[in-house]
Scaffold this active site. Sequence first.
Site, PDB file in Angstrom:
ATOM      1  N   GLY A   1      -6.175  -5.160   4.003  1.00 12.79           N
ATOM      2  CA  GLY A   1      -5.917  -5.211   2.562  1.00 12.79           C
ATOM      3  C   GLY A   1      -4.674  -4.443   2.195  1.00 12.79           C
TER       4      GLY A   1
ATOM      5  N   GLY B   1      -2.750  -2.622  -1.556  1.00 13.56           N
ATOM      6  CA  GLY B   1      -2.721  -2.388  -2.987  1.00 13.56           C
ATOM      7  C   GLY B   1      -1.455  -1.663  -3.378  1.00 13.56           C
TER       8      GLY B   1
ATOM      9  N   GLY C   1      -0.829   1.526  -1.198  1.00 17.17           N
ATOM     10  CA  GLY C   1      -0.431   1.337   0.188  1.00 17.17           C
ATOM     11  C   GLY C   1      -1.289   0.287   0.860  1.00 17.17           C
TER      12      GLY C   1
ATOM     13  CB  VAL D   1      -6.852  -1.095   3.067  1.00 18.81           C
ATOM     14  CG1 VAL D   1      -8.241  -0.653   3.523  1.00 18.81           C
ATOM     15  CG2 VAL D   1      -6.565  -0.574   1.663  1.00 18.81           C
TER      16      VAL D   1
ATOM     17  CE  LYS E   1      -6.483   4.512  -1.368  1.00 18.16           C
ATOM     18  NZ  LYS E   1      -6.818   4.371  -2.810  1.00 18.16           N
TER      19      LYS E   1
ATOM     20  CG  ASP F   1      -7.631   0.420 -11.749  1.00 15.22           C
ATOM     21  OD1 ASP F   1      -7.474  -0.519 -12.553  1.00 15.22           O
ATOM     22  OD2 ASP F   1      -7.106   0.442 -10.630  1.00 15.22           O
TER      23      ASP F   1
END
Length: 706
Positions: free
Chosen positions: A381, A383, A386, A388, A402, A498
């Site tokens: 992943g 985001g 940074g 994952v 992460k 969030d």
Amino acid sequence: MTKLLKMSLRNCSLQGQVPDLSRIPELGYIDLSWNQLTGPIPQNKLSDNITTIDLSNNKLTGTIPVNFSGLPLLQQLSLSNNSLDGTISSSVWQNVTFNATARLTLDFENNLIKNISGVLHPPANVTLKLHGNPVCANANQLNISLFCGSQNAEEKLDTLSNSATGCPAQSCPTDSNFEYIPASPIRCSCAAPIRVGYRLKSPGFSDFRPYLSSFDTYISSGLHLILYQTSVDTFAWDEGPRLRMYLKIFPPLNHTQFNASEIGRIKSMFTGWNIEDSDIFGPYELLNFTLLPPYSSVTVESTNSGLKKGAVVGIVLGAIAAAVTLSAIVSIIILRRRGGYHRGALRKRPLSKAQMKIEGVKGFTFSEMSAATNHFNNQVGQGGYGKVYKGILADGTIVAIKRAQEGSLQGSKEFYTEIELLSRLHHRNLVSLLGYCDEEYEQMLVYEFMSNGTLRDHLSGKIKGTLNFSRRLRIALASSKGILYLHTEANPPIFHRDIKSTNILLDERFVAKVADFGLSRLAPLPEAEGVVPGHVSTVVKGTPGYLDPEYFLTHKLTDKSDVYSLGVVFLELLTGMQPISHGKNIVREVNNAYQSGMTFSVIDANMGSYPSECIEKFVSLALRCCKDETDARPSMAEVVRELDIIQKMTPEADSTTSSVSMATDPEKAKSLNPSSSMATEHSLTSMVDVSGSDLLSGTIPSIRPR
């Protein structure tokens, strides 16, 4: 209901009598057709704003009331396919003052009407339909046969004559999409228009022509243009009923075409819903925004000229931050070239004892993180913070790591503050922080790995399989309990800031856990007088589509800001839609469907069967969470309480829970049904490796479930 403008309860299986609606002062539109309403029609006079009355296809009896006469704006009165009898009074149309464009349709077909009182000479703009009534057999009634034929539906498409007459054809080159401006104050002005497909989703009238002039004023004012710059080219009625139209928007006088910035501004007015809704025209949607030559080569970027002070301040602060960041990057590059810094060498900085005293959270070295991720080759992943990676620690624990990208590194103090904050959060519905790595130029957080990925992955179909209603409800309840813990039991309390479907992760048992606390803020502490402020004043951060509008406008972050964001997630669970897609906002779309009695039309078809009463309560709760006004939203405690009630109402809740337990215990499933063991093992292994999350985690949490 003093503010009600339109009542549309068509085809809702309603029974009983038609209610007395005469005390609703602004009511302009009534549609109760295709129900099973019985008894007489109330006799009291309706609002003077009434344009449409549709009571057709019911089981109404009695006479047609005289209160239908003298309604100044009436356009359609439809009482067809009932059992109304007696006499129609010609005063229904005789007492109406028609302007040049007004029309009135009176549809009384297929009733038991025996007579018409008064003179049967309606004006040309009145359409009278009497087919299927005994009165049509009355040979003594003058002209009766003119209104007794079976009449087809009126033509839906209207093309307006907007061309400027008497202007020389050769002066305006049509091959380049230039044309005369119909309403230009300077005769025969020639320019290239923008073409816009536009639809009124719930207009409060049946005939648009009398409202053309006021619509021109409304749309030109909403776009901040001069009246002559907008023109309705064609319009047609779609199912709904909705009014589809095509607009032409012309540049100002002495300009033959728009510049790119003005095109962008006009487009953003439509796509950003910046044209205020009107009581009579209602909400709208943009169908298309067409740029033909000479605009076809123009690159349009939507802009918002109406920036509020807070947005301007945000832009300025953002620019300053960008400048500072850029300066820091340049400085680091220079120092590196001089040999002052070397990432490989500084990576070996040992962790201090103070840094290691974070209870329950382990400090890892860079080499341990590299080994766990096969030298960072197992990315699952990415985001804004940074990337994952899925990793396996030396003890065999599967984790999500992460890793911050170099440009997003926090200061040492802030990084450890976040770790200390997360280390105090222990709840079965919050993703657990297991460790961290902080060697020079490297900041990493180590979380439990969530094998079933993000909620958004499942709703979007990225991960195969369906989420039935019971499972979606459990996901909503679990997420709510995690947020309630943050608001009321964490010490000190925390505002997440969030919440979104990509930050709600699912473990192998589909237990939902809230993740990613990078934007979280501590709740306000008591002041000297012991009073706890209701909000935190802070720069607006979050994800578009989930942002609390009150927080966006005032910069006051409260617990109800999380409630709003969670309400949007609830709507995603119910509909499968994204918060913002193709210019449509999920809150507005679902609210419109809910208000118009079409709630089930927006429910996700992939959900399968569901109990309608539970869906209605869930939708109602989600929309209350998404109210614009902070005080109108429920607290997190109320949200959890209501979801608990809905879960207890859900018929299949117990059986679904049992099946999930079996799926997570293959041996138990095998003992109950030996033939199912292979399928169970296959389903478990197929759910392990999932990508696309901003923050993924995995194995069963080591903390005791609450």
